[in-house]
Design a protein around this motif. Structure first.
Motif, mmCIF file in Angstrom:
data_model
loop_
_atom_site.group_PDB
_atom_site.id
_atom_site.type_symbol
_atom_site.label_atom_id
_atom_site.label_comp_id
_atom_site.label_asym_id
_atom_site.label_seq_id
_atom_site.Cartn_x
_atom_site.Cartn_y
_atom_site.Cartn_z
ATOM 1 N N HIS A 76 0.834 -1.196 0.000
ATOM 2 C CA HIS A 76 0.000 0.000 0.000
ATOM 3 C C HIS A 76 0.878 1.259 0.000
ATOM 4 N N ARG A 77 1.918 1.245 0.853
ATOM 5 C CA ARG A 77 2.844 2.389 0.888
ATOM 6 C C ARG A 77 3.565 2.523 -0.444
ATOM 7 N N THR B 25 0.905 3.853 -3.092
ATOM 8 C CA THR B 25 0.111 5.062 -2.843
ATOM 9 C C THR B 25 0.871 6.111 -2.033
ATOM 10 N N THR C 7 8.403 2.341 -4.352
ATOM 11 C CA THR C 7 7.570 3.518 -4.649
ATOM 12 C C THR C 7 7.897 4.079 -6.040
ATOM 13 N N GLN D 220 5.604 3.682 -9.098
ATOM 14 C CA GLN D 220 4.472 4.584 -9.399
ATOM 15 C C GLN D 220 4.738 5.436 -10.630
ATOM 16 N N PHE E 172 -6.440 -1.839 -0.082
ATOM 17 C CA PHE E 172 -6.913 -1.204 -1.328
ATOM 18 C C PHE E 172 -8.417 -1.298 -1.473
#
Ligand code: GLP
Length: 242
Positions: free
Chosen positions: A207-208, A211, A221, A224, A241
């Motif tokens: 999730h980190r 998002t 990350t 993304q 999510f």
């Protein structure tokens, strides 16, 4: 970003393998980036089934593995060379000279990294890069750091990574301290990235990663920023999510 959450592992495995077989069917000379760890095992099983049913051939495919431990003999059961043979290469028609894995036993590791980068450049672009996710957000063996390296390099494994991978060895003392890994630059250059995540213990980090703020302290990350990121998760990993 295209996120799919599956209620059962079999559906996830079939979806993952389906993406790979469709690519190879339409593009027999596809270049695949391969991952190891527990996460992709079920997908490789489905690929072998598809091959056995005559639905796909890998004879013109080239593969690049993400990483390999330093100093672990290739025939050690936990080397990524042994893993790939056991789960995939021994069961399909991929010629072994088209299946590239960094050599963690090379006399000169820097030279080995350069050679791997050269081979990647010759291949031009990875069409589909399969990725798992480390508990600290690592991809390949690109560990959290103040800055990240673009190309293939030698890396010192974080203690949490050695602890996580100790489950595959007799004890943590046997887990190598270093590895060679493809860099994040190479990973992000892939045409499509297929990130696979399973299990409740990965729910927060995925999730980190997908998002949260983009930071080299959580290498995943950076995914993304990729224009074609496909994420396959089981319901446990995808819990945040919903
Ligand atoms: C390992 C590998 C990664 C893998 C990750 C997760 O250390 N170097 O490529 O994605 O850690 O492993 P697992 O799938 O076993 O949870």
């Amino acid at each position: 970003m295209n996120i799919h959450i599956f209620q059962n592992q079999q559906e996830l495995n079939e979806a993952g393998a389906g993406i790979i077989t469709s690519l190879v069917q339409t593009q027999p000379k596809a270049v695949l980036g391969l991952a190891t760890g527990g996460t992709p095992v079920g997908i490789y099983e489905e690929l072998v089934k598809a091959y056995n049913k005559g639905r796909v051939s890998f004879k013109s495919v080239t593969t690049f593995n993400l990483d390999e431990y330093v100093g672990l003999p290739e025939d050690h059961p936990e080397s990524y060379h042994a893993y790939m043979k056991q789960h995939l290469f021994a069961h399909i028609d991929l010629p072994l000279n088209q299946a590239l894995i960094p050599n963690g036993n090379a006399a000169d590791l820097e030279e080995e990294c350069e050679l791997y980068n050269q081979r990647l450049e010759e291949a031009k672009q990875i069409d589909l890069q399969i990725l798992g996710l480390g508990h600290n957000g690592h991809i390949g063996f690109n560990e959290p750091d103040h800055s990240l390296i673009s190309g293939t390099h030698r890396v010192e494994l974080k203690s949490e990574t050695r602890e996580a991978n100790a489950r595959y060895f007799n004890s943590i003392n046997e887990v190598p301290s270093h590895a060679l890994t493809m860099g994040v630059g190479t990973i992000l250059k892939a045409k499509t990235i297929l990130l696979i995540v399973r299990g409740a213990d990965k729910a927060e980090i995925v999730h980190r990663a997908l998002t949260g703020p983009i930071t080299t302290e959580i290498p995943a990350t950076l995914l993304q920023t990729h224009p074609h990121l496909v994420v396959l998760m089981d319901a446990e990993a995808g819990r945040l999510f919903e």
